[in-house]
Design a protein around this motif. Structure first.
Motif, PDB file in Angstrom:
ATOM      1  N   CYS A 114      91.023  28.386  10.536  1.00 32.65           N
ATOM      2  CA  CYS A 114      89.866  28.581  10.430  1.00 32.65           C
ATOM      3  C   CYS A 114      89.661  27.857   8.767  1.00 32.65           C
ATOM      4  CB  CYS A 114      88.653  29.731   9.859  1.00 32.65           C
ATOM      5  SG  CYS A 114      88.730  30.930  11.163  1.00 32.65           S
ATOM      6  N   ASP A 115      90.573  26.616   9.294  1.00 33.57           N
ATOM      7  CA  ASP A 115      91.128  25.487   8.268  1.00 33.57           C
ATOM      8  C   ASP A 115      89.228  24.776   7.942  1.00 33.57           C
ATOM      9  OD1 ASP A 115      93.412  24.167   5.712  1.00 33.57           O
ATOM     10  OD2 ASP A 115      91.566  23.091   6.870  1.00 33.57           O
ATOM     11  N   ASN A 116      88.582  24.051   6.737  1.00 28.84           N
ATOM     12  CA  ASN A 116      87.776  23.200   6.745  1.00 28.84           C
ATOM     13  C   ASN A 116      88.145  22.185   7.963  1.00 28.84           C
ATOM     14  OD1 ASN A 116      85.913  24.702   5.711  1.00 28.84           O
ATOM     15  ND2 ASN A 116      86.709  24.038   3.625  1.00 28.84           N
ATOM     16  N   LYS A 117      89.188  21.958   8.235  1.00 28.40           N
ATOM     17  CA  LYS A 117      89.647  20.537   8.829  1.00 28.40           C
ATOM     18  C   LYS A 117      88.841  20.435  10.121  1.00 28.40           C
ATOM     19  CE  LYS A 117      93.915  21.308  10.824  1.00 28.40           C
ATOM     20  NZ  LYS A 117      95.254  21.801  10.909  1.00 28.40           N
ATOM     21  N   TYR A 118      88.676  21.930  10.681  1.00 24.28           N
ATOM     22  CA  TYR A 118      88.275  22.201  11.774  1.00 24.28           C
ATOM     23  C   TYR A 118      86.620  21.830  11.885  1.00 24.28           C
ATOM     24  CZ  TYR A 118      92.173  24.287  12.885  1.00 24.28           C
ATOM     25  OH  TYR A 118      94.159  24.213  13.777  1.00 24.28           O
ATOM     26  N   ALA A 127      78.931  12.769  15.998  1.00 22.15           N
ATOM     27  CA  ALA A 127      78.042  12.440  14.895  1.00 22.15           C
ATOM     28  C   ALA A 127      77.279  11.293  16.093  1.00 22.15           C
ATOM     29  CB  ALA A 127      78.894  11.683  13.726  1.00 22.15           C
ATOM     30  N   GLY A 128      76.077  11.274  15.806  1.00 24.29           N
ATOM     31  CA  GLY A 128      75.118  10.712  16.727  1.00 24.29           C
ATOM     32  C   GLY A 128      74.886  11.099  17.816  1.00 24.29           C
ATOM     33  N   TYR A 129      75.493  13.058  18.063  1.00 23.90           N
ATOM     34  CA  TYR A 129      75.064  13.826  19.369  1.00 23.90           C
ATOM     35  C   TYR A 129      74.967  15.050  18.861  1.00 23.90           C
ATOM     36  CZ  TYR A 129      77.211   9.931  22.045  1.00 23.90           C
ATOM     37  OH  TYR A 129      78.097   8.839  22.233  1.00 23.90           O
ATOM     38  N   PRO A 130      73.846  15.414  19.282  1.00 24.42           N
ATOM     39  CA  PRO A 130      72.941  16.649  17.768  1.00 24.42           C
ATOM     40  C   PRO A 130      73.134  17.981  18.671  1.00 24.42           C
ATOM     41  CG  PRO A 130      71.044  14.914  18.456  1.00 24.42           C
ATOM     42  CD  PRO A 130      71.962  14.203  18.702  1.00 24.42           C
ATOM     43  N   ILE A 131      72.268  17.508  19.692  1.00 22.22           N
ATOM     44  CA  ILE A 131      72.832  19.066  21.054  1.00 22.22           C
ATOM     45  C   ILE A 131      74.752  19.598  21.020  1.00 22.22           C
ATOM     46  CG2 ILE A 131      73.028  19.699  22.701  1.00 22.22           C
ATOM     47  CD1 ILE A 131      70.255  18.086  23.490  1.00 22.22           C
ATOM     48  N   ALA A 132      74.895  18.457  20.670  1.00 22.11           N
ATOM     49  CA  ALA A 132      76.522  19.007  21.289  1.00 22.11           C
ATOM     50  C   ALA A 132      76.649  19.074  19.242  1.00 22.11           C
ATOM     51  CB  ALA A 132      77.541  17.589  21.167  1.00 22.11           C
ATOM     52  N   GLN A 133      76.133  18.374  19.419  1.00 24.00           N
ATOM     53  CA  GLN A 133      77.265  18.772  17.535  1.00 24.00           C
ATOM     54  C   GLN A 133      76.646  19.951  16.701  1.00 24.00           C
ATOM     55  OE1 GLN A 133      75.685  16.473  13.347  1.00 24.00           O
ATOM     56  NE2 GLN A 133      77.582  14.934  13.775  1.00 24.00           N
ATOM     57  N   GLU A 134      75.199  20.768  16.734  1.00 21.02           N
ATOM     58  CA  GLU A 134      74.535  21.635  16.754  1.00 21.02           C
ATOM     59  C   GLU A 134      75.066  23.168  17.380  1.00 21.02           C
ATOM     60  OE1 GLU A 134      71.312  23.402  18.643  1.00 21.02           O
ATOM     61  OE2 GLU A 134      70.337  23.073  16.950  1.00 21.02           O
ATOM     62  N   ALA A 135      75.727  23.355  19.003  1.00 20.35           N
ATOM     63  CA  ALA A 135      76.472  23.635  19.782  1.00 20.35           C
ATOM     64  C   ALA A 135      78.372  23.883  18.400  1.00 20.35           C
ATOM     65  CB  ALA A 135      77.083  23.382  20.789  1.00 20.35           C
ATOM     66  N   ARG A 136      78.556  23.009  18.583  1.00 16.14           N
ATOM     67  CA  ARG A 136      80.334  22.854  17.514  1.00 16.14           C
ATOM     68  C   ARG A 136      79.886  23.375  16.271  1.00 16.14           C
ATOM     69  NH1 ARG A 136      83.608  18.674  19.112  1.00 16.14           N
ATOM     70  NH2 ARG A 136      85.451  19.246  17.540  1.00 16.14           N
ATOM     71  N   LEU A 137      79.207  23.604  15.712  1.00 18.89           N
ATOM     72  CA  LEU A 137      78.908  24.280  14.186  1.00 18.89           C
ATOM     73  C   LEU A 137      78.307  25.736  14.792  1.00 18.89           C
ATOM     74  CD1 LEU A 137      76.647  21.721  12.318  1.00 18.89           C
ATOM     75  CD2 LEU A 137      78.784  22.451  11.837  1.00 18.89           C
ATOM     76  N   ARG A 138      77.705  25.744  15.877  1.00 21.72           N
ATOM     77  CA  ARG A 138      77.692  27.704  15.766  1.00 21.72           C
ATOM     78  C   ARG A 138      78.720  27.739  16.631  1.00 21.72           C
ATOM     79  NH1 ARG A 138      71.739  27.533  19.037  1.00 21.72           N
ATOM     80  NH2 ARG A 138      70.514  26.865  17.383  1.00 21.72           N
ATOM     81  N   GLU A 139      79.362  27.230  17.081  1.00 20.03           N
ATOM     82  CA  GLU A 139      80.867  27.917  17.889  1.00 20.03           C
ATOM     83  C   GLU A 139      82.026  28.343  16.650  1.00 20.03           C
ATOM     84  OE1 GLU A 139      84.684  27.964  18.471  1.00 20.03           O
ATOM     85  OE2 GLU A 139      83.945  26.158  18.242  1.00 20.03           O
ATOM     86  N   HIS A 140      82.114  27.467  15.556  1.00 22.01           N
ATOM     87  CA  HIS A 140      82.470  26.926  14.701  1.00 22.01           C
ATOM     88  C   HIS A 140      82.334  28.574  13.386  1.00 22.01           C
ATOM     89  CE1 HIS A 140      85.541  26.220  11.124  1.00 22.01           C
ATOM     90  NE2 HIS A 140      84.389  26.680  10.247  1.00 22.01           N
ATOM     91  N   PHE A 141      80.634  28.640  13.421  1.00 27.89           N
ATOM     92  CA  PHE A 141      80.660  29.698  12.632  1.00 27.89           C
ATOM     93  C   PHE A 141      80.745  31.197  13.526  1.00 27.89           C
ATOM     94  CE2 PHE A 141      79.075  26.415  10.227  1.00 27.89           C
ATOM     95  CZ  PHE A 141      79.752  26.883   9.123  1.00 27.89           C
TER      96      PHE A 141
END
Length: 639
Positions: A114-118, A127-141
């Protein structure tokens, strides 16, 4: 084993020579510091006052005081009394036992999975793809939430910790307190923080929450996440509901619909400023709580009010624990229970300090001298709305920005309707906005705010660049306490940089050899021992850092051999050693002797967040038995 000395020499040759050669010299650094001081002097004008360190410490606003002399009260005395009272509190229990300065690191190190590099990759790659970015952030947390929350102290203590952060900005040589006029309409106090080199870089405008004045704790920690740990300049402003704004401007105001407009107006003021505009490549906003309500609207306004080059005045926004629907949020806050009574008394304490200076307050809170009556009255939101509307009507106040240009608000019902951000969430235009909510928020009720925003966004997915991340913990803006200081720094810094293409293009990974002395009890690690973490610290006046290495060792106790999680083991399973590192051997961001405690703390935070160690094979030091031979960091053309 015989190849290790060769590898060590090779790593020193490859990693040290190219990186430091391109960095500025000591003479250049001194020149930048002189130029920065000159910039702070040059920006002073009739509409902008730069306070001296002494005036900043006293927190006495001498500027513009002639505007309130005819009230029969002394505004300086009101502000002075207020600060003296705060001083008394700070020397009491909270000041003595809870005031603390974040190091930039979590209390418990996080393992490699869970290093911050992920987290960085999740933001940068989308970046520039808000739907995909939101999904990746939710998956990480979702994946790392349990690991990241090891240090979460609970709702009450977490809220207390985030509210007692200390940062003496008056003593920081790269920060100045300023007073300036916005469009000749109102006075704004702020802290302006600038990096020393003249390179244009992103500037972050930070606005704190309800009753917050410039420099209160709720604003300081955002400064640490951005200015201290990243390549940003920053401008810290107070909330319209704070004592300073109320007394400076003799009015009462509330709501992100108006404060969001001021984000845009301040951004345009900065871009048009002769000296400051030269140091700005892009402008971003961060709002906390009620300031988060303003940040949501700031992104909304920015899409409609572009500059002459068809650029939005604000490039991105972060809203932390934002209010979304103002009226039910305030009613929930001031309801007839213990929490409501406490909040009403806090509000009353602010009202009584300014009531002799601000006539509208006296008209709306006629019985302000009877605390019990006000404290037991749940109708404070209605009275605030009355005061705001009274000011609008008396001054013939009109909105000056699209899409509400020339709008007049004459009734409380209109004010509440305009401050329902869910009505505008689907059309936040092309400005990226990131909203961070806590499901267990005691102050900004999640069901009234965060959940409403999420449900609204789900209905209009893809129509805007608004993203919403809902966290399980982080009671009222304490996400840094719940998920780790470095995690929230990474989230905020990387998101802002992903929307700053001018400086992101200059991003470069640099390395140099790690040159230290006074290794103390260090010895080569034994088999089965592993590096866990490193902690950097420098004190005011020192010309060196002390780096403390934490190592997992199974040899101190038989129970340590069976530990599955070496990053969260028993205290007896670790040993530590320290080394001294001259600032002259470090990145340019750290190549100076700190002149104050606040500067030393800022340098320590930058080192802890940005510097990574490598062993002789070029791998991250954590999880290995290697010797620390190299340090690595990201640079953005000098800073």
């Amino acid at each position: 084993m015989k190849t290790q000395p060769i590898l060590l020499l090779l790593s020193l040759f490859l990693f040290s020579l190219p990186s430091m050669a391109s960095e500025p010299s000591a003479d250049q650094l001194r020149k930048w510091d002189l130029e920065l001081n000159q910039t702070f002097s040059d920006i002073e004008s009739d509409d902008l006052r730069v306070l001296s360190t002494a005036d900043c410490r006293r927190e006495i606003d001498q500027a513009f005081s002639d505007q309130v002399k005819d009230t029969g009260s002394n505004p300086d005395k009101v502000v002075t009394d207020h600060m003296e009272k705060n001083k008394e509190h700070s020397s009491g229990f909270l000041g003595r036992y809870l005031k603390w300065s974040p190091s930039g690191l979590p209390k418990t190190p996080i393992g490699p999975s869970c290093d911050n590099k992920y987290l960085e990759e999740a933001i940068e790659e989308t970046a520039g793809y808000p739907i995909a970015q939101e999904a990746r952030l939710r998956e990480h947390f979702d994946r790392c939430g349990e690991d990241l929350q090891r240090d979460w102290p609970g709702n009450l203590w977490g809220l207390a910790k985030i509210g007692t952060v200390k940062y003496n900005m008056c003593d920081h040589p790269r920060v100045r307190k300023i007073h300036f006029k916005v469009d000749d309409q109102y006075i704004q106090r702020a802290y302006l923080a600038l990096k020393p080199d003249p390179k244009p870089r992103p500037l972050v405008i930070i606005k704190c929450g309800a009753f917050c004045n410039t420099g209160d704790s709720t604003a300081k920690w955002s400064m640490m996440h951005t200015f201290d740990s990243g390549p940003f300049n920053a401008l810290l402003v107070g909330n319209f509901t704070g004592l300073q704004f109320t007394t400076d401007n003799r009015r009462i105001a509330i709501g992100g619909h108006e404060e969001g407009m001021t984000f845009v107006r301040i951004a345009k003021w900065l871009r048009n400023h002769r000296q400051l505009s030269k140091r700005i490549s892009s402008i971003h906003i961060v709002g906390i709580s009620l300031g988060g309500h303003a940040a949501l609207y700031g992104g909304y306004y920015s899409g409609y009010n572009r500059t002459s080059f068809n650029r939005p005045p604000i490039q991105s926004a972060i809203a932390i624990c934002p209010a979304v629907d103002l009226q039910p949020s305030l009613k929930n806050l001031f309801q007839t229970n213990i929490k409501g009574k406490i909040m009403r008394r806090l509000f009353l304490s602010e009202v009584t300090k300014a009531i002799s200076i601000v006539p509208i307050l006296g008209d709306i809170f006629r019985k302000a001298t009877e605390p019990d009556e006000i404290a037991d009255n749940p109708e404070i939101p209605h009275r605030i709305a009355q005061g705001t509307i009274k000011y609008y009507n008396e001054t013939n106040y009109r909105w000056q920005l699209d899409p509400f240009e020339n709008l007049q608000v004459t009734q409380p019902e209109e004010l509440w309707k305009l401050n329902k951000f869910q009505r505008f969430a689907r059309v936040t235009s092309d400005i990226p906005v990131l909203a961070l909510n806590s499901k267990n928020d005691w102050v900004v009720n999640f069901n009234i705010n965060g959940r409403v925003l999420s449900n609204t966004l789900d209905q209009f997915r893809g129509l805007s660049k608004l993203q919403v991340i809902n966290f399980d913990n982080g009671n009222h803006c304490a996400l840094s306490q719940a998920y780790g200081w470095d995690t929230m720094t990474t989230l905020m810094k990387t998101y802002l940089l992903s929307n700053s293409p001018q400086i992101s293009a200059d991003q470069e990974v640099r390395r140099t050899s790690f040159q230290a002395s006074n290794w103390g009890l260090f010895r080569n690690l034994y088999k089965n021992e592993e590096h866990i973490s490193q902690y950097w610290k420098i004190d005011s006046g020192d010309d060196h850092f002390v780096v403390r290495f934490k190592v997992f060792t199974p040899y101190k106790s038989f129970g340590c051999w069976n530990e599955d999680n070496k990053y969260n083991s028993k205290r007896m399973c670790y040993r530590k050693f320290a080394a001294k590192v001259p600032v002259a051997n470090l990145p340019v961001q750290l190549r100076r002797v700190p002149k104050s405690e606040s500067e030393a703390e800022e340098m320590s935070r930058w080192a802890n967040h940005n510097i990574k160690f490598e062993n002789s094979e070029g791998h991250n030091l954590e999880g290995t038995e290697g010797f620390p031979t190299t340090i690595r960091w990201k640079s953005y053309e000098n800073y």
